[in-house]
Design a protein around this motif. Structure first.
Motif, PDB file in Angstrom:
ATOM      1  N   LEU A 266       0.836  -1.191   0.000  1.00 41.26           N
ATOM      2  CA  LEU A 266       0.000   0.000   0.000  1.00 41.26           C
ATOM      3  C   LEU A 266       0.881   1.254   0.000  1.00 41.26           C
ATOM      4  O   LEU A 266       1.992   1.228   0.517  1.00 41.26           O
ATOM      5  CB  LEU A 266      -0.896   0.018   1.238  1.00 41.26           C
ATOM      6  CG  LEU A 266      -1.797  -1.209   1.448  1.00 41.26           C
ATOM      7  CD1 LEU A 266      -2.484  -1.139   2.808  1.00 41.26           C
ATOM      8  CD2 LEU A 266      -2.826  -1.319   0.329  1.00 41.26           C
ATOM      9  N   THR A 267       0.366   2.321  -0.579  1.00 37.45           N
ATOM     10  CA  THR A 267       1.084   3.600  -0.585  1.00 37.45           C
ATOM     11  C   THR A 267       0.170   4.686  -0.036  1.00 37.45           C
ATOM     12  O   THR A 267      -1.028   4.465   0.179  1.00 37.45           O
ATOM     13  CB  THR A 267       1.528   3.986  -2.008  1.00 37.45           C
ATOM     14  OG1 THR A 267       0.363   4.393  -2.770  1.00 37.45           O
ATOM     15  CG2 THR A 267       2.205   2.814  -2.715  1.00 37.45           C
ATOM     16  N   SER A 268       0.733   5.877   0.147  1.00 40.41           N
ATOM     17  CA  SER A 268      -0.042   6.991   0.681  1.00 40.41           C
ATOM     18  C   SER A 268      -1.147   7.437  -0.285  1.00 40.41           C
ATOM     19  O   SER A 268      -2.061   8.163   0.114  1.00 40.41           O
ATOM     20  CB  SER A 268       0.878   8.176   0.982  1.00 40.41           C
ATOM     21  OG  SER A 268       1.532   8.608  -0.201  1.00 40.41           O
ATOM     22  N   LYS A 269      -1.068   6.993  -1.516  1.00 37.51           N
ATOM     23  CA  LYS A 269      -2.113   7.331  -2.484  1.00 37.51           C
ATOM     24  C   LYS A 269      -3.310   6.393  -2.399  1.00 37.51           C
ATOM     25  O   LYS A 269      -4.349   6.660  -3.000  1.00 37.51           O
ATOM     26  CB  LYS A 269      -1.531   7.312  -3.903  1.00 37.51           C
ATOM     27  CG  LYS A 269      -0.491   8.396  -4.153  1.00 37.51           C
ATOM     28  CD  LYS A 269       0.006   8.366  -5.591  1.00 37.51           C
ATOM     29  CE  LYS A 269       1.034   9.474  -5.832  1.00 37.51           C
ATOM     30  NZ  LYS A 269       1.535   9.467  -7.225  1.00 37.51           N
ATOM     31  N   ASP A 270      -3.163   5.302  -1.654  1.00 39.92           N
ATOM     32  CA  ASP A 270      -4.266   4.350  -1.504  1.00 39.92           C
ATOM     33  C   ASP A 270      -5.261   4.836  -0.465  1.00 39.92           C
ATOM     34  O   ASP A 270      -4.920   5.549   0.483  1.00 39.92           O
ATOM     35  CB  ASP A 270      -3.739   2.971  -1.104  1.00 39.92           C
ATOM     36  CG  ASP A 270      -3.171   2.201  -2.286  1.00 39.92           C
ATOM     37  OD1 ASP A 270      -3.840   2.172  -3.338  1.00 39.92           O
ATOM     38  OD2 ASP A 270      -2.069   1.646  -2.158  1.00 39.92           O
ATOM     39  N   ARG A 271      -6.514   4.427  -0.660  1.00 38.07           N
ATOM     40  CA  ARG A 271      -7.599   4.688   0.280  1.00 38.07           C
ATOM     41  C   ARG A 271      -8.251   3.336   0.566  1.00 38.07           C
ATOM     42  O   ARG A 271      -8.778   2.699  -0.351  1.00 38.07           O
ATOM     43  CB  ARG A 271      -8.588   5.696  -0.306  1.00 38.07           C
ATOM     44  CG  ARG A 271      -7.947   7.042  -0.644  1.00 38.07           C
ATOM     45  CD  ARG A 271      -8.892   7.944  -1.414  1.00 38.07           C
ATOM     46  NE  ARG A 271     -10.061   8.315  -0.654  1.00 38.07           N
ATOM     47  CZ  ARG A 271     -10.105   9.347   0.191  1.00 38.07           C
ATOM     48  NH1 ARG A 271      -9.020  10.090   0.378  1.00 38.07           N
ATOM     49  NH2 ARG A 271     -11.216   9.631   0.834  1.00 38.07           N
ATOM     50  N   ILE A 272      -8.205   2.921   1.825  1.00 39.62           N
ATOM     51  CA  ILE A 272      -8.564   1.552   2.190  1.00 39.62           C
ATOM     52  C   ILE A 272      -9.940   1.495   2.827  1.00 39.62           C
ATOM     53  O   ILE A 272     -10.204   2.171   3.837  1.00 39.62           O
ATOM     54  CB  ILE A 272      -7.530   0.971   3.183  1.00 39.62           C
ATOM     55  CG1 ILE A 272      -6.095   1.280   2.720  1.00 39.62           C
ATOM     56  CG2 ILE A 272      -7.736  -0.530   3.351  1.00 39.62           C
ATOM     57  CD1 ILE A 272      -5.752   0.786   1.350  1.00 39.62           C
ATOM     58  N   PHE A 273     -10.821   0.687   2.257  1.00 37.42           N
ATOM     59  CA  PHE A 273     -12.116   0.402   2.879  1.00 37.42           C
ATOM     60  C   PHE A 273     -12.048  -0.992   3.487  1.00 37.42           C
ATOM     61  O   PHE A 273     -11.784  -1.970   2.789  1.00 37.42           O
ATOM     62  CB  PHE A 273     -13.254   0.474   1.869  1.00 37.42           C
ATOM     63  CG  PHE A 273     -14.589   0.062   2.448  1.00 37.42           C
ATOM     64  CD1 PHE A 273     -15.280   0.938   3.287  1.00 37.42           C
ATOM     65  CD2 PHE A 273     -15.127  -1.190   2.199  1.00 37.42           C
ATOM     66  CE1 PHE A 273     -16.498   0.560   3.850  1.00 37.42           C
ATOM     67  CE2 PHE A 273     -16.335  -1.571   2.750  1.00 37.42           C
ATOM     68  CZ  PHE A 273     -17.024  -0.692   3.577  1.00 37.42           C
ATOM     69  N   ILE A 274     -12.280  -1.081   4.803  1.00 36.70           N
ATOM     70  CA  ILE A 274     -12.234  -2.365   5.508  1.00 36.70           C
ATOM     71  C   ILE A 274     -13.639  -2.733   5.947  1.00 36.70           C
ATOM     72  O   ILE A 274     -14.311  -1.959   6.641  1.00 36.70           O
ATOM     73  CB  ILE A 274     -11.314  -2.293   6.748  1.00 36.70           C
ATOM     74  CG1 ILE A 274      -9.900  -1.873   6.340  1.00 36.70           C
ATOM     75  CG2 ILE A 274     -11.282  -3.630   7.467  1.00 36.70           C
ATOM     76  CD1 ILE A 274      -8.940  -1.711   7.518  1.00 36.70           C
ATOM     77  N   LEU A 275     -14.097  -3.919   5.543  1.00 32.07           N
ATOM     78  CA  LEU A 275     -15.410  -4.436   5.928  1.00 32.07           C
ATOM     79  C   LEU A 275     -15.225  -5.707   6.739  1.00 32.07           C
ATOM     80  O   LEU A 275     -14.748  -6.716   6.218  1.00 32.07           O
ATOM     81  CB  LEU A 275     -16.267  -4.712   4.695  1.00 32.07           C
ATOM     82  CG  LEU A 275     -17.666  -5.265   4.975  1.00 32.07           C
ATOM     83  CD1 LEU A 275     -18.519  -4.224   5.706  1.00 32.07           C
ATOM     84  CD2 LEU A 275     -18.354  -5.708   3.683  1.00 32.07           C
ATOM     85  N   MET A 276     -15.612  -5.674   8.016  1.00 33.03           N
ATOM     86  CA  MET A 276     -15.402  -6.801   8.919  1.00 33.03           C
ATOM     87  C   MET A 276     -16.625  -7.008   9.805  1.00 33.03           C
ATOM     88  O   MET A 276     -17.442  -6.100   9.980  1.00 33.03           O
ATOM     89  CB  MET A 276     -14.198  -6.542   9.836  1.00 33.03           C
ATOM     90  CG  MET A 276     -12.873  -6.439   9.137  1.00 33.03           C
ATOM     91  SD  MET A 276     -12.228  -8.076   8.736  1.00 33.03           S
ATOM     92  CE  MET A 276     -11.246  -7.678   7.295  1.00 33.03           C
ATOM     93  N   GLY A 277     -16.716  -8.209  10.392  1.00 37.21           N
ATOM     94  CA  GLY A 277     -17.597  -8.373  11.527  1.00 37.21           C
ATOM     95  C   GLY A 277     -17.157  -7.378  12.583  1.00 37.21           C
ATOM     96  O   GLY A 277     -15.961  -7.142  12.788  1.00 37.21           O
ATOM     97  N   ALA A 278     -18.121  -6.753  13.273  1.00 38.62           N
ATOM     98  CA  ALA A 278     -17.819  -5.546  14.047  1.00 38.62           C
ATOM     99  C   ALA A 278     -16.843  -5.751  15.204  1.00 38.62           C
ATOM    100  O   ALA A 278     -16.169  -4.795  15.604  1.00 38.62           O
ATOM    101  CB  ALA A 278     -19.116  -4.931  14.572  1.00 38.62           C
ATOM    102  N   SER A 279     -16.731  -6.959  15.768  1.00 34.68           N
ATOM    103  CA  SER A 279     -15.748  -7.137  16.838  1.00 34.68           C
ATOM    104  C   SER A 279     -14.330  -6.982  16.294  1.00 34.68           C
ATOM    105  O   SER A 279     -13.446  -6.466  16.982  1.00 34.68           O
ATOM    106  CB  SER A 279     -15.910  -8.501  17.522  1.00 34.68           C
ATOM    107  OG  SER A 279     -15.583  -9.559  16.653  1.00 34.68           O
TER     108      SER A 279
END
Length: 304
Positions: A266-279
Motif C-alpha cells: 500500500l502507498t499513501s495514495k491508496d484509500r482503504i475500505f475495511i469491511l469486517m464483523g464488528a468485533s
C-alpha cells in the motif's frame, strides 16, 4: 606651507580610500543578505509546495482508512447472530443505498474478512461481479452484498482478505468453576448491553442503516471487545488464568489480522475500505488509530 597642504591632501586621500572600502564591504553584505533572504523564501515556497502535495496525496503521507463494521449477512458460526433476510427486496435496496453512501470515500483497495490464501479466488469472483453485477451467488455474505457493490460504484480494482482463523472458547466462564469473580461475570452476561445504555436499543424495528449506525458507534465497539474478550479476565481457577488466556487468543487473532493488512503493498495514495464483523472492526479501530502509518476517517461522515 606647501608641506602642510600635502599632508592634509594625503590624509583626505586615505580617508576617501577607507570610505570606499567600507562602502564596498557594505554593498557585499547587502547583496549576500538579499540572496539569503531569497534562498529562505525559495526554501519556504518549496516546503509549502511539498506540504500541499502531501495534503493532496493523503494527509501527511498517511494511508486513509474507512474502517466499517457489520453483522454477518450470510451464514455464520458467530454466537450472536442477527436475523437478516438477504433475499428481501427492501433489504437489498437498503444495502445498495449504504454501498452508494460508502462509495463516496472512493477506496482504491477493499479489505474483507477472508483468509489471504483465498485472495486469488476472491479477486476473480470480484472481477466477474464487476463485469456482471446481476450475477447470482449461492450463499452471499456482506462481502458479495455490500463490498462488491461498493467497489463497483467507486471503481475499486483491488480486493484482499486479511482474516486469520483461530479457535477460542468465549463460553469458558460457564464451563468451569470460576474462582476469580463469578458473581460479576454471571451478572454481566445476564444482560451485557444494560451497561451501555446509549447503544442498548431494540433493533427489531430499525432499518439497516440505523442498525449499522449503532454497530459502528464507538461505545458499541467498546462493548464488543468487553463481551468477546476482556470480560473473560474475570474467569479462572484459584491460581490459573484460563479466561484471560482465552481472551488473549482473540486478541492474537485480531493483531494477526492487522499484521496481514500490513503485509499488503500500500502507498499513501491508496484509500482503504475495511469491511469486517464488528468485533474485528473494534480491534482494528484501536490498532489503526494509534498508528503513524494510517489515518482513520470518520465512518459517520459517510453514513448520513
Amino acid at each position: 606651507m606647501i608641506l602642510g597642504n600635502l599632508s592634509k591632501i594625503f590624509r583626505w586621500t586615505n580617508l576617501i580610500i577607507v570610505m570606499k572600502k567600507i562602502i564596498i564591504l557594505l554593498s557585499i553584505f547587502v547583496v549576500c543578505s538579499c540572496k539569503n533572504v531569497q534562498n529562505a523564501a525559495n526554501k519556504n515556497d518549496s516546503k509549502q509546495s511539498v506540504l500541499s502535495e502531501n495534503n493532496l496525496n493523503g494527509d501527511d503521507g498517511k494511508i486513509k482508512v474507512l474502517n466499517f463494521g457489520t453483522f454477518h449477512m450470510g451464514e455464520t458460526n458467530d454466537a450472536n447472530k442477527v436475523e437478516f433476510d438477504k433475499n428481501n427486496k427492501k433489504n437489498q435496496l437498503d444495502i445498495n443505498e449504504i454501498a452508494t453512501k460508502l462509495s463516496l470515500f472512493k477506496p482504491t483497495v477493499i479489505i474483507v474478512e477472508r483468509p489471504p490464501e483465498y485472495d486469488t479466488k476472491l479477486q476473480a469472483e470480484y472481477n466477474q461481479y464487476l463485469l456482471n453485477p446481476q450475477m447470482k451467488f449461492k450463499n452471499p455474505s456482506e462481502i458479495q452484498l455490500l463490498a462488491y457493490e461498493l467497489g463497483r460504484i467507486s471503481g475499486t480494482k483491488r480486493i484482499y482478505g486479511i482474516d486469520h482463523k483461530m479457535n477460542y472458547n468465549y463460553n469458558i466462564g460457564a464451563e468451569m468453576v470460576n474462582s476469580i469473580d463469578s458473581l460479576w461475570h454471571n451478572k454481566y452476561f445476564k444482560d451485557p448491553l444494560k451497561y451501555y445504555p446509549q447503544v442498548n436499543v431494540d433493533q427489531k424495528n430499525l432499518n439497516l442503516l440505523e442498525k449499522l449506525k449503532i454497530t459502528n458507534n464507538n461505545l458499541y465497539l467498546d462493548f464488543l471487545i468487553e463481551v468477546n474478550a476482556e470480560m473473560l479476565s474475570h474467569v479462572g481457577s484459584e491460581k490459573g488464568f484460563e479466561g484471560a488466556d482465552e481472551a488473549t487468543k482473540y486478541y492474537q487473532r485480531n493483531i494477526r489480522m492487522y499484521s496481514n493488512l500490513n503485509r499488503l503493498n500500500l502507498t499513501s495514495k491508496d484509500r482503504i475500505f475495511i469491511l469486517m464483523g464488528a468485533s474485528h472492526t473494534a480491534y482494528l479501530r484501536d490498532f489503526i488509530s494509534r498508528s503513524p502509518k494510517y489515518k482513520m476517517v470518520n465512518t459517520f461522515d459517510y453514513l448520513k
